[in-house]
Scaffold this active site. Structure first.
Site, PDB file in Angstrom:
ATOM      1  N   HIS A   5       0.837  -1.205   0.000  1.00 46.31           N
ATOM      2  CA  HIS A   5       0.000   0.000   0.000  1.00 46.31           C
ATOM      3  C   HIS A   5       0.873   1.258   0.000  1.00 46.31           C
ATOM      4  O   HIS A   5       0.599   2.220  -0.712  1.00 46.31           O
ATOM      5  CB  HIS A   5      -0.889   0.046   1.253  1.00 46.31           C
ATOM      6  CG  HIS A   5      -1.940  -1.003   1.344  1.00 46.31           C
ATOM      7  ND1 HIS A   5      -2.152  -1.743   2.487  1.00 46.31           N
ATOM      8  CD2 HIS A   5      -2.851  -1.451   0.440  1.00 46.31           C
ATOM      9  CE1 HIS A   5      -3.160  -2.583   2.295  1.00 46.31           C
ATOM     10  NE2 HIS A   5      -3.596  -2.435   1.053  1.00 46.31           N
ATOM     11  N   LYS A  11     -17.517  -5.893   8.030  1.00 42.95           N
ATOM     12  CA  LYS A  11     -16.323  -6.739   8.021  1.00 42.95           C
ATOM     13  C   LYS A  11     -15.730  -6.762   9.422  1.00 42.95           C
ATOM     14  O   LYS A  11     -15.690  -5.733  10.099  1.00 42.95           O
ATOM     15  CB  LYS A  11     -15.284  -6.132   7.066  1.00 42.95           C
ATOM     16  CG  LYS A  11     -15.109  -6.872   5.759  1.00 42.95           C
ATOM     17  CD  LYS A  11     -13.845  -6.337   5.070  1.00 42.95           C
ATOM     18  CE  LYS A  11     -13.638  -6.862   3.692  1.00 42.95           C
ATOM     19  NZ  LYS A  11     -12.461  -6.266   3.045  1.00 42.95           N
ATOM     20  N   ARG A  52      -2.050  -6.196  -8.487  1.00 42.55           N
ATOM     21  CA  ARG A  52      -0.922  -7.087  -8.172  1.00 42.55           C
ATOM     22  C   ARG A  52      -0.724  -8.130  -9.247  1.00 42.55           C
ATOM     23  O   ARG A  52       0.354  -8.323  -9.759  1.00 42.55           O
ATOM     24  CB  ARG A  52      -1.172  -7.781  -6.824  1.00 42.55           C
ATOM     25  CG  ARG A  52      -1.007  -6.854  -5.640  1.00 42.55           C
ATOM     26  CD  ARG A  52      -1.571  -7.462  -4.412  1.00 42.55           C
ATOM     27  NE  ARG A  52      -3.000  -7.774  -4.585  1.00 42.55           N
ATOM     28  CZ  ARG A  52      -3.814  -8.093  -3.614  1.00 42.55           C
ATOM     29  NH1 ARG A  52      -3.356  -8.193  -2.407  1.00 42.55           N
ATOM     30  NH2 ARG A  52      -5.091  -8.333  -3.844  1.00 42.55           N
ATOM     31  N   SER A  78      -3.148  -7.619   2.881  1.00 37.13           N
ATOM     32  CA  SER A  78      -3.397  -7.514   4.324  1.00 37.13           C
ATOM     33  C   SER A  78      -3.824  -8.860   4.883  1.00 37.13           C
ATOM     34  O   SER A  78      -3.492  -9.214   6.022  1.00 37.13           O
ATOM     35  CB  SER A  78      -4.481  -6.465   4.604  1.00 37.13           C
ATOM     36  OG  SER A  78      -4.081  -5.209   4.157  1.00 37.13           O
TER      37      SER A  78
HETATM   38  O1  PNS Z   1      -8.915  -2.798   0.181  1.00 40.52           O
HETATM   39  P1  PNS Z   1     -10.221  -3.313  -0.354  1.00 40.52           P
HETATM   40  O2  PNS Z   1     -11.025  -3.920   0.759  1.00 40.52           O
HETATM   41  O3  PNS Z   1     -10.023  -4.221  -1.527  1.00 40.52           O
HETATM   42  O4  PNS Z   1     -11.054  -2.034  -0.891  1.00 40.52           O
HETATM   43  C1  PNS Z   1     -12.310  -2.187  -1.473  1.00 40.52           C
HETATM   44  C2  PNS Z   1     -12.984  -0.800  -1.673  1.00 40.52           C
HETATM   45  C3  PNS Z   1     -12.955  -0.016  -0.376  1.00 40.52           C
HETATM   46  C4  PNS Z   1     -12.261  -0.028  -2.750  1.00 40.52           C
HETATM   47  C5  PNS Z   1     -14.437  -1.052  -2.149  1.00 40.52           C
HETATM   48  O5  PNS Z   1     -15.026  -2.049  -1.377  1.00 40.52           O
HETATM   49  C6  PNS Z   1     -15.304   0.197  -2.048  1.00 40.52           C
HETATM   50  O6  PNS Z   1     -15.118   1.155  -2.777  1.00 40.52           O
HETATM   51  N1  PNS Z   1     -16.264   0.174  -1.106  1.00 40.52           N
HETATM   52  C7  PNS Z   1     -17.166   1.263  -0.836  1.00 40.52           C
HETATM   53  C8  PNS Z   1     -18.579   0.909  -1.255  1.00 40.52           C
HETATM   54  C9  PNS Z   1     -18.740   1.083  -2.751  1.00 40.52           C
HETATM   55  O7  PNS Z   1     -18.606   2.161  -3.309  1.00 40.52           O
HETATM   56  N2  PNS Z   1     -19.062  -0.007  -3.453  1.00 40.52           N
HETATM   57  C10 PNS Z   1     -19.217   0.036  -4.890  1.00 40.52           C
HETATM   58  C11 PNS Z   1     -18.025  -0.534  -5.575  1.00 40.52           C
HETATM   59  S1  PNS Z   1     -18.102  -2.278  -5.430  1.00 40.52           S
END
Ligand code: PNS
Length: 161
Positions: free
Chosen positions: A17, A41, A90, A128
């Protein structure tokens, strides 16, 4: 002014990150690291802990701020007037999921563009989840996370080293 958000759970922030944060901060004018308040979560670190850990690691980057958000990313971006999403890729396994999110976000708000940075090779295996798995068994995580987080992560598993 190009304002971007690098969203994620950051539970915890890894060196992978950090690599994306440092590299994207050079591309955009302003970068907000957006920590998802994912109450559904079960996170290892609280939202406040995750935000403060990232702040600690980004103090040296003048155009980077850290904030938390909940709800839809595109809605939060309107609130803070950001139009770019930064995500790290990745491996090819990330691609399908990331493409779907990027396209959905773009349909939701056509002003929003997603920029993918390919993760530096030495972090291409890192997540993570892997860090937590190793740490929970007392494994060596020194190559995965910033040095000052190591004890804090072990402490979550009641491990003292
Ligand atoms: O580090 P992560 O958990 O892969 O991040 C995921 C993230 C935070 C980018 C994604 O879950 C997100 O944007 N969540 C907020 C809710 C949202 O906007 N959802 C629509 C896109 S699926």
């Amino acid at each position: 002014m190009k304002k971007a958000i690098y969203p994620g759970s950051f539970d915890p922030l890894t060196l992978g990150h950090m690599d994306i944060i440092e590299r994207s901060a050079k591309i955009v004018d302003e970068l907000v690291v957006g920590v998802l308040n994912n109450s559904a979560k079960n996170s290892l670190f609280s939202l406040e802990e995750r935000v403060s850990m990232i702040k600690e690691m980004t103090e040296h980057l003048p155009n980077v701020t850290v904030a938390s958000f909940d709800g839809l990313l595109v809605d939060y971006m309107k609130e803070i007037d950001a139009t770019i999403i930064i995500r790290g890729l990745r491996a090819v396994t990330d691609f399908e999921y990331e493409l779907q999110i990027a396209q959905t976000n773009h349909v939701e708000n056509p002003d929003v563009e997603t920029i993918f940075l390919t993760t530096s090779l030495q972090y291409s295996y890192l997540s993570s989840t892997i860090v937590k798995e190793f740490a929970s068994y007392g494994g060596d995580i020194s190559k995965f996370v910033p040095g000052q987080f190591i004890d804090r992560i072990y402490a979550k598993y009641n491990i003292t080293k």
